[in-house]
Design a protein around this motif. Structure first.
Motif, PDB file in Angstrom:
ATOM      1  N   TYR A   1      -4.408  -7.236   1.456  1.00 42.89           N
ATOM      2  CA  TYR A   1      -4.954  -6.153   0.651  1.00 42.89           C
ATOM      3  C   TYR A   1      -6.029  -6.738  -0.247  1.00 42.89           C
TER       4      TYR A   1
ATOM      5  N   SER B   1       5.102  -5.995   5.217  1.00 47.42           N
ATOM      6  CA  SER B   1       5.882  -4.776   5.073  1.00 47.42           C
ATOM      7  C   SER B   1       6.991  -4.819   6.111  1.00 47.42           C
TER       8      SER B   1
ATOM      9  N   LYS C   1       2.323  -7.891   8.911  1.00 43.39           N
ATOM     10  CA  LYS C   1       1.613  -8.743   7.957  1.00 43.39           C
ATOM     11  C   LYS C   1       0.200  -8.180   7.820  1.00 43.39           C
TER      12      LYS C   1
ATOM     13  N   ALA D   1       0.060  -9.970   2.465  1.00 46.49           N
ATOM     14  CA  ALA D   1       1.217  -9.120   2.178  1.00 46.49           C
ATOM     15  C   ALA D   1       2.000  -8.876   3.459  1.00 46.49           C
TER      16      ALA D   1
ATOM     17  N   TRP E   1       5.561  -4.414  -6.739  1.00 53.31           N
ATOM     18  CA  TRP E   1       4.841  -4.910  -5.558  1.00 53.31           C
ATOM     19  C   TRP E   1       5.305  -6.239  -4.979  1.00 53.31           C
TER      20      TRP E   1
ATOM     21  N   VAL F   1       0.706 -16.770  -0.853  1.00 51.89           N
ATOM     22  CA  VAL F   1       0.665 -15.745  -1.900  1.00 51.89           C
ATOM     23  C   VAL F   1       0.269 -16.376  -3.230  1.00 51.89           C
TER      24      VAL F   1
ATOM     25  N   ASP G   1       6.380  -6.554  -1.101  1.00 49.66           N
ATOM     26  CA  ASP G   1       5.351  -6.616  -0.066  1.00 49.66           C
ATOM     27  C   ASP G   1       4.846  -8.028   0.165  1.00 49.66           C
ATOM     28  N   HIS G   2       5.500  -8.998  -0.438  1.00 54.19           N
ATOM     29  CA  HIS G   2       5.161 -10.401  -0.194  1.00 54.19           C
ATOM     30  C   HIS G   2       6.364 -11.184   0.349  1.00 54.19           C
TER      31      HIS G   2
ATOM     32  N   ARG H   1       6.946  -0.631  -3.793  1.00 50.98           N
ATOM     33  CA  ARG H   1       6.546  -1.326  -2.574  1.00 50.98           C
ATOM     34  C   ARG H   1       5.649  -0.406  -1.778  1.00 50.98           C
ATOM     35  N   CYS H   2       4.937  -0.961  -0.855  1.00 46.74           N
ATOM     36  CA  CYS H   2       4.021  -0.198  -0.021  1.00 46.74           C
ATOM     37  C   CYS H   2       4.812   0.665   0.955  1.00 46.74           C
TER      38      CYS H   2
END
Length: 199
Positions: A184, A197, A181, A195, A120, A5, A123-124, A152-153
């Motif tokens: 984006y 989720s 995983k 990223a 965000w 990341v 999401d990592h 978050r997503c």
């Protein structure tokens, strides 16, 4: 995953703010919802976890915030933000490099903040332990009665996220224990940022 990341954001840093503009539908929706929820915050102290180049921090300054501390894993993203703030002749933001999934007590942060933001970073999180670490930092620094803003997503596989019509594409999906995983990318840029989720 934190190293990946960090590397991905380091590569994206020089173009990130020019791509994350209100011309992109995804960014416009995100920014308009945030500004609407934030309202006016005269004199507020803000902790912006994973604040990157300060996009959301600048919104809080416009809303009256007095002091913002950004903690981010990417020195390149923060450097871009520092350049932007210098061009505006402002000295409202302090910048700290750290992994927000780990304790932050080694940083000279305030003991508590009126508002804690985390847009965000969830999401990592590569594991439930990393996600819990992020939320521990939110709880540790938010003053009683303070406000938390986080994003978050929802569903990375939503059809609109595959087409690029919103200005961003979610791709390269891989099932991992407890989640998904993916990468984006802004529609106009190859590669992307890793990223996850969680389910």
């Amino acid at each position: 995953m934190a190293d990946v990341v960090k590397s991905d954001y380091g590569v994206a840093a020089t173009n990130y703010d020019t791509l994350w503009t209100t011309d992109m539908p995804f960014a416009r929706i995100d920014t308009e919802l945030f500004v609407s929820a934030l309202g006016r915050v005269p004199g507020a102290t803000i902790l912006d976890l994973a604040g990157g180049s300060g996009i959301k921090a600048r919104c809080t300054i416009d809303a009256g915030a007095a002091a913002i501390d950004i903690v981010d894993i990417s020195p390149e993203m923060m450097r871009e933000g520092q350049v932007k703030e210098a061009s505006l002749s402002r000295d409202v933001i302090r910048w700290f490099e750290a992994d927000i999934s780990k304790p932050l007590d080694h940083l000279p942060l305030r003991p508590e903040y009126d508002i804690v933001m985390a847009h965000w970073p969830f999401d990592h999180a590569e594991s439930m332990a990393a996600l819990e670490g992020m939320f521990r930092n939110v709880a540790a620094y938010l003053k009683p009665g303070g406000r938390f803003f986080g994003v978050r997503c929802g569903d990375p596989r939503a059809p609109a996220m595959a087409t690029g019509e919103l200005g961003v594409v979610f791709k390269d999906f891989e099932e991992i224990p407890g989640g998904l995983k993916f990468r984006y990318a802004f529609s106009t840029v190859a590669g992307g940022i890793v990223a996850t989720s969680s389910k």
